[in-house]
Design an enzyme around this catalytic site. Structure first.
Site, PDB file in Angstrom:
ATOM      1  N   ASP A 171      22.117  -1.055 -54.605  1.00  0.00           N
ATOM      2  CA  ASP A 171      20.997   0.076 -52.888  1.00  0.00           C
ATOM      3  C   ASP A 171      19.422   0.329 -53.594  1.00  0.00           C
ATOM      4  O   ASP A 171      19.657   1.615 -54.105  1.00  0.00           O
ATOM      5  CB  ASP A 171      21.576   0.956 -53.185  1.00  0.00           C
ATOM      6  N   ASP A 225       7.215  -1.178 -49.391  1.00  0.00           N
ATOM      7  CA  ASP A 225       5.848  -1.111 -50.214  1.00  0.00           C
ATOM      8  C   ASP A 225       5.297  -2.823 -49.685  1.00  0.00           C
ATOM      9  O   ASP A 225       6.346  -2.526 -48.637  1.00  0.00           O
ATOM     10  CB  ASP A 225       6.161  -1.434 -51.846  1.00  0.00           C
TER      11      ASP A 225
HETATM   12  O1  C5P Z   1      30.650   9.560 -51.844  1.00  0.00           O
HETATM   13  P1  C5P Z   1      30.594   8.993 -50.380  1.00  0.00           P
HETATM   14  O2  C5P Z   1      31.292   8.678 -50.173  1.00  0.00           O
HETATM   15  O3  C5P Z   1      29.697  10.313 -49.143  1.00  0.00           O
HETATM   16  O4  C5P Z   1      29.306   8.433 -51.101  1.00  0.00           O
HETATM   17  C1  C5P Z   1      28.084   7.707 -49.744  1.00  0.00           C
HETATM   18  C2  C5P Z   1      26.966   6.667 -50.192  1.00  0.00           C
HETATM   19  O5  C5P Z   1      26.677   6.494 -49.883  1.00  0.00           O
HETATM   20  C3  C5P Z   1      26.625   7.144 -51.183  1.00  0.00           C
HETATM   21  O6  C5P Z   1      26.166   6.230 -52.617  1.00  0.00           O
HETATM   22  C4  C5P Z   1      25.075   7.266 -50.167  1.00  0.00           C
HETATM   23  O7  C5P Z   1      23.810   7.650 -51.124  1.00  0.00           O
HETATM   24  C5  C5P Z   1      25.337   6.673 -49.849  1.00  0.00           C
HETATM   25  N1  C5P Z   1      24.634   6.345 -48.734  1.00  0.00           N
HETATM   26  C6  C5P Z   1      25.035   7.464 -47.328  1.00  0.00           C
HETATM   27  N2  C5P Z   1      24.451   7.629 -46.628  1.00  0.00           N
HETATM   28  C7  C5P Z   1      23.034   7.095 -46.588  1.00  0.00           C
HETATM   29  C8  C5P Z   1      22.576   5.958 -46.629  1.00  0.00           C
HETATM   30  C9  C5P Z   1      23.376   5.695 -47.570  1.00  0.00           C
HETATM   31  O8  C5P Z   1      25.611   8.571 -47.685  1.00  0.00           O
HETATM   32  N3  C5P Z   1      23.030   6.522 -44.438  1.00  0.00           N
END
Ligand code: C5P
Length: 233
Positions: A59, A64
């Site tokens: 991720d 760019d």
């Molecule tokens: O710990 P949690 O379940 O909240 O983690 C969700 C993951 O998804 C994290 O790595 C976060 O950075 C990612 N993420 C998110 N929302 C987004 C994009 C990515 O929570 N819109």
């Protein structure tokens, strides 16, 4: 596309990540590696986790000029990642270049390539005032998803609450990858717009990304199995 649960491995270093993965003896979960771990440990973190038999969603949200993104994607493809992403805001040309790089660098089937529409940290007010996007969040997400499809990518990352909008705009085969998964009895952390694994399943989303509800659980394997049972069946 089969449904799967991706564990967000938001650990500070390789040692903590491997210690976490060591707890899984029977399953080999699909894992997400983000910027913090990748920039701290370098590409070896991907190789190390691949060697243990896990699928990897890298991720890094590339954004760019098209040539740079194409060449960067060639290198990510050579690492053997299974899924990776770009920002749809980089334009259709940039997304096409990303796909080309991924295909050129892959030794077998290219990785699933998805795009970020609007980050969930960007609210309507900031999007309209700072980014000068004069549309609603729903219109923007649907429009960026259509651009992503036109560029030949596989799908988008979105909130589970937006999965239906994306499927309506792009068809049910267009993949959605959805974070923001929580149980009612769990800690919300910094997520506000959330859904349970069972509800997410009803939206038709193919992948859910689950971090803290698994990584911070007392029994991480049991927590992972609970999510899999509710989302995959
Ligand atoms: O710990 P949690 O379940 O909240 O983690 C969700 C993951 O998804 C994290 O790595 C976060 O950075 C990612 N993420 C998110 N929302 C987004 C994009 C990515 O929570 N819109």
């Amino acid at each position: 596309m089969n449904r799967d649960v991706i564990i967000a491995c938001d650990f500070k270093n390789k040692a903590d990540t491997i210690a976490f993965l060591d707890k899984f003896q029977e399953e080999k979960p699909f894992v997400k590696i983000g910027m913090e771990l990748f920039y701290g440990e370098g590409p070896d973190i991907v190789r190390a986790i691949k060697d243990r038999g896990h699928k990897i969603f890298l991720d890094l949200k590339l954004h760019d000029i098209p040539t740079t993104v194409r060449k960067a994607m060639m290198n990510l493809a050579r690492l053997g990642v299974d899924m990776t992403n770009v920002h749809a805001a980089g334009t259709i040309d940039m997304m096409r270049a990303a796909k080309e790089g991924l295909v050129e660098g892959a030794s077998g089937d290219p990785a699933i390539l998805i795009a970020v529409t609007q980050l969930t940290s960007t609210n309507l007010e900031r999007m309209q005032k700072e980014l000068l996007i004069n549309a609603t969040m729903e219109e923007t997400v649907a429009h960026y998803a259509r651009n992503t499809k036109e560029a030949g990518l596989n799908g988008v990352v979105c909130s589970p609450l937006e999965a239906a909008i994306v499927k309506n705009a792009c068809g049910k085969d267009f993949i959605t990858v959805t974070p923001g998964i929580r149980y009612p009895d769990g800690n919300m952390g910094d997520q506000s717009r959330v859904m349970t694994p069972a509800k997410a399943r009803e939206t038709g989303t193919e992948f859910i990304v689950v971090g803290r509800p698994i990584t911070q659980a007392e029994d991480v394997v049991a927590a992972y199995r609970r999510v899999c049972k509710d989302f995959i069946g």
